[in-house]
Design a protein around this motif. Structure first.
Motif, PDB file in Angstrom:
ATOM      1  N   TYR A 166       0.832  -1.209   0.000  1.00  0.00           N
ATOM      2  CA  TYR A 166       0.000   0.000   0.000  1.00  0.00           C
ATOM      3  C   TYR A 166       0.868   1.262   0.000  1.00  0.00           C
ATOM      4  N   GLY A 167       1.959   1.212   0.753  1.00  0.00           N
ATOM      5  CA  GLY A 167       2.820   2.387   0.860  1.00  0.00           C
ATOM      6  C   GLY A 167       3.510   2.771  -0.426  1.00  0.00           C
TER       7      GLY A 167
ATOM      8  N   VAL B 238       2.233   3.336  -3.158  1.00  0.00           N
ATOM      9  CA  VAL B 238       1.427   4.359  -3.836  1.00  0.00           C
ATOM     10  C   VAL B 238       0.930   5.434  -2.880  1.00  0.00           C
ATOM     11  N   ALA B 239       0.946   5.154  -1.566  1.00  0.00           N
ATOM     12  CA  ALA B 239       0.338   6.092  -0.614  1.00  0.00           C
ATOM     13  C   ALA B 239       1.347   6.942   0.135  1.00  0.00           C
ATOM     14  N   PHE B 240       2.558   6.443   0.368  1.00  0.00           N
ATOM     15  CA  PHE B 240       3.536   7.158   1.181  1.00  0.00           C
ATOM     16  C   PHE B 240       4.485   7.966   0.308  1.00  0.00           C
ATOM     17  N   ARG B 241       4.850   9.154   0.760  1.00  0.00           N
ATOM     18  CA  ARG B 241       5.867   9.929   0.043  1.00  0.00           C
ATOM     19  C   ARG B 241       7.215   9.217   0.082  1.00  0.00           C
ATOM     20  N   LEU B 242       7.462   8.504   1.171  1.00  0.00           N
ATOM     21  CA  LEU B 242       8.684   7.714   1.282  1.00  0.00           C
ATOM     22  C   LEU B 242       8.279   6.259   1.502  1.00  0.00           C
ATOM     23  N   PRO B 243       8.006   5.534   0.421  1.00  0.00           N
ATOM     24  CA  PRO B 243       7.563   4.140   0.570  1.00  0.00           C
ATOM     25  C   PRO B 243       8.669   3.259   1.134  1.00  0.00           C
ATOM     26  N   TRP B 244       8.268   2.142   1.711  1.00  0.00           N
ATOM     27  CA  TRP B 244       9.232   1.200   2.263  1.00  0.00           C
ATOM     28  C   TRP B 244      10.028   0.544   1.132  1.00  0.00           C
TER      29      TRP B 244
END
Length: 640
Positions: A372-373, A375-381
């Motif tokens: 999910y991150g 596409v959702a987080f500015r700094l994805p894992w």
């Protein structure tokens, strides 16, 4: 590969536009230490007036001279608080609304500080007002619960204040949590005077503000339990209403525990990335296990629905309506499903459910948030944190899960033996402390440099932007990093650009970076335990005696600790022992709040058991109440 939010022009909200206008008009430099004396006096005077008014209302109610509180409590008991007496029916919705107001103010305030930097003072920042109103509302709700019971003892778990005045333990805890949060404001000003501005959510006094508000949900749950038992079996609300309240409380606890992630939500964390999965798993384990056990089947999922409505609504208001920065919203639905699946087998073994749910949250939930991150987080894992991040998530999930199980069992009057409960609670706290400490251990590469070559330079000195090519030396300085970014902030916007790898040790930007005005622009590197930064452009800041650091067409600078760049306002001449001593004071206050909440949950578990207890005194000399039909129904629902 790019998240670029400038926040200039029409998208700057009313508060941001006001700040920009004052700066353009030549307002005085924004202070880098404590607030101006006049603002302190105004704020202290307002707090004194509000406190005095609250005391007058409470005294008037206790003496019978003022009836407004009694009337309001009666209305609440017949309406939204149906099934609980007025001393619980009125304070709980007041506290919930206050929390939502404070949450809006908090994310608004963080957005303003990220995009505009320091403000001229606490009263010059419009976002501080909903925070103060919300936190005072939480404190007020606790005081209401304490003063409202008159001529009655609000249950066997109540706390004796005077010979004929007993207060519900949930009200005492709620007032304490609100007071602890409010105490963070004056302490924050003292902290800034001693150490300078710590522009991070994880400053010790900042954690007091958000921690007191978030943990107040536990006090609300305790108060709700006391209120329902005081009404007896005949006065219970419909099952659907009881279920909805419990899910909302579980979702509220999830919101409260999730605010510690706000730096990651906005994309400007100042700590290692492995902290994010730890915090997500800890919040999910505690809140969702508690919701599932307390509400029954589907409780974890509906708690997430409530969380998404409120937390997503706040992001929409701050980013879409007010026009400031958007904050990402962790999803949590996969974690809720993990808890629900585990409960199909372990619902009647709460501690085992908490531990197994924690493992599932730390593995399957970690994987879902990882995807999910992207596409959702500015700094994805990234794969850089895969192994350590999952270990941290499992630790946080298990610790949170067993704490959530203890909370739910306490609310249901079914706490394990004291030795077991205390041991499990202490072990969970130690595990969380160890995981957080591990995440705080980082290194700064020595003898490493970055050569920045500007390309496509545009604009005059007041509007200058450029793209860049960044070459690290030696080339293996960056190897499979968590992030390599150019971050620009506090220049009336936020710029986060994840750089593209050209070849080993060489990266390029994907969009123009700001090199003008109040922008603080730097290259950030996070690789394993390494956290470092290279300043690209820093403005002149007379308040801290810092000169402008220009960005020539080509330059080579050392990698250094990024804290000295991101928190440029921190004083460097303060003895380390003083910071440690002040942090220890905050830590002791925090432990006092956490242990008090644990004591409150244990108290209602002993005094309000879910089944009849043998006649006679309990461990503390108090006689147990007899269980009710409502308790039996509750136990059956939770075990379903």
């Amino acid at each position: 590969m790019l998240e670029h939010v400038t926040g200039t022009g029409a998208r700057i909200g009313g508060a941001g536009a006001g700040i920009a206008a004052r700066l353009a008009a030549g307002a005085p430099a924004r202070p880098a230490g404590g607030a101006a004396l006049d603002q302190i006096l105004i704020a202290s005077g307002a707090a004194g007036v509000l406190t005095a008014a609250l005391l007058v209302l409470g005294w008037g109610h206790r003496s019978g001279r003022v009836t407004v509180l009694a009337r309001a409590a009666d209305v609440a008991a017949r309406g939204p608080g149906r099934g609980t007496p007025g001393w619980a029916a009125l304070p709980i919705p007041v506290a919930m609304v206050s929390l939502m107001v404070a949450l809006l103010g908090m994310y608004w305030d963080i957005s303003l500080h990220i995009s505009h930097g320091r403000d001229e003072g606490p009263l010059a920042n419009i976002a501080h007002y909903p925070i103060l109103i919300g936190l005072f509302g939480i404190f007020t709700s606790g005081v209401l619960a304490v003063v409202l019971p008159k001529g009655e003892r609000p249950g066997a778990a109540s706390v004796r204040i005077t010979r004929d005045w007993h207060a519900p333990v949930g009200g005492v805890l709620l007032a304490g949590a609100g007071f602890y949060a409010l105490l963070g404001f004056p302490l924050d000003d003292v902290w800034h005077r001693i150490f300078g501005q710590d522009v991070t959510l994880w400053g010790p006094t900042h954690l007091m503000l958000i921690g007191g508000a978030g943990l107040s949900l536990v006090a609300m749950m305790v108060l709700e339990r006391e209120g329902r038992r005081a009404c007896g079996a005949a006065g219970q609300p419909p099952g659907w209403l009881r279920y909805a309240r419990r899910c909302m409380h579980g979702g509220g606890l999830l919101i409260g525990l999730s605010v510690f992630q706000a730096e990651y939500d906005f994309g400007v964390p100042q700590f290692r990335l492995v902290h994010q999965p730890l915090l997500i798993a800890l919040a999910a384990g505690c809140a969702l296990v508690a919701a599932r056990l307390w509400a029954g089947r589907g409780g974890a999922v509906f708690a997430v629905v409530f969380y998404m409505a409120v937390r997503g609504g706040v992001s929409l208001l701050v980013g879409g309506v007010i026009g400031e920065l958007w904050a990402a919203v962790p999803l949590y639905f996969a974690e809720a499903v993990c808890v629900e699946v585990a409960a199909l087998v372990l619902a009647r073994r709460p501690l085992a459910l908490g531990a197994v749910s924690g493992v599932l949250i730390g593995t399957a939930g970690f994987g879902a948030e990882y995807a999910y991150g992207q596409v959702a987080f500015r700094l994805p894992w990234t794969p850089d944190i895969l192994a350590e991040g999952m270990v941290m998530a499992v630790a946080g999930g298990v610790a949170g899960g067993v704490c959530g199980a203890l909370l739910a069992e306490g609310l249901r009057g079914r706490m394990p033996r004291p030795a077991v409960a205390r041991g499990v609670f202490a072990a969970a706290l130690v595990a969380v402390a160890a995981a957080v400490a591990n995440g705080l251990v980082f290194t700064v590469p020595q003898g490493r440099t970055a050569t920045v070559t500007l390309t496509d330079v545009r604009g005059d000195a007041a509007h200058r932007t450029a793209e860049a090519r960044v070459e690290f030396s030696p080339a293996d300085t960056v190897d499979g990093p968590a992030w390599v970014t150019v971050t620009g902030w506090q220049g009336q916007g936020l710029h986060v650009d994840r750089l593209v790898r050209v070849r080993e040790g060489v990266y390029r930007t994907t969009a123009p970076m700001p090199l003008h005005g109040d922008w603080k622009t730097l290259v950030r590197v996070h690789d394993g335990r390494a956290l470092a930064g290279v300043p690209v452009y820093l403005p002149d800041d007379p308040a801290i005696g810092a000169k402008e650091l220009a960005a020539p067409p080509r330059f080579t600078r050392d990698l250094r600790g990024e804290r000295t760049i991101l928190q440029r306002e921190l004083k460097t001449d303060v003895p380390g022992w003083l910071w440690a001593a002040c942090s220890a004071v905050v830590l002791l206050c925090t432990l006092a709040l956490v242990l008090s909440l644990g004591w409150g949950v244990a108290r209602i578990a002993r005094r309000l058991p879910d089944r009849p207890a043998p006649a006679g005194a309990g461990r503390d000399g108090a006689r147990h109440e007899v269980g009710t039909e409502e308790d039996a129904e509750e136990s059956a629902e939770a075990g379903a």
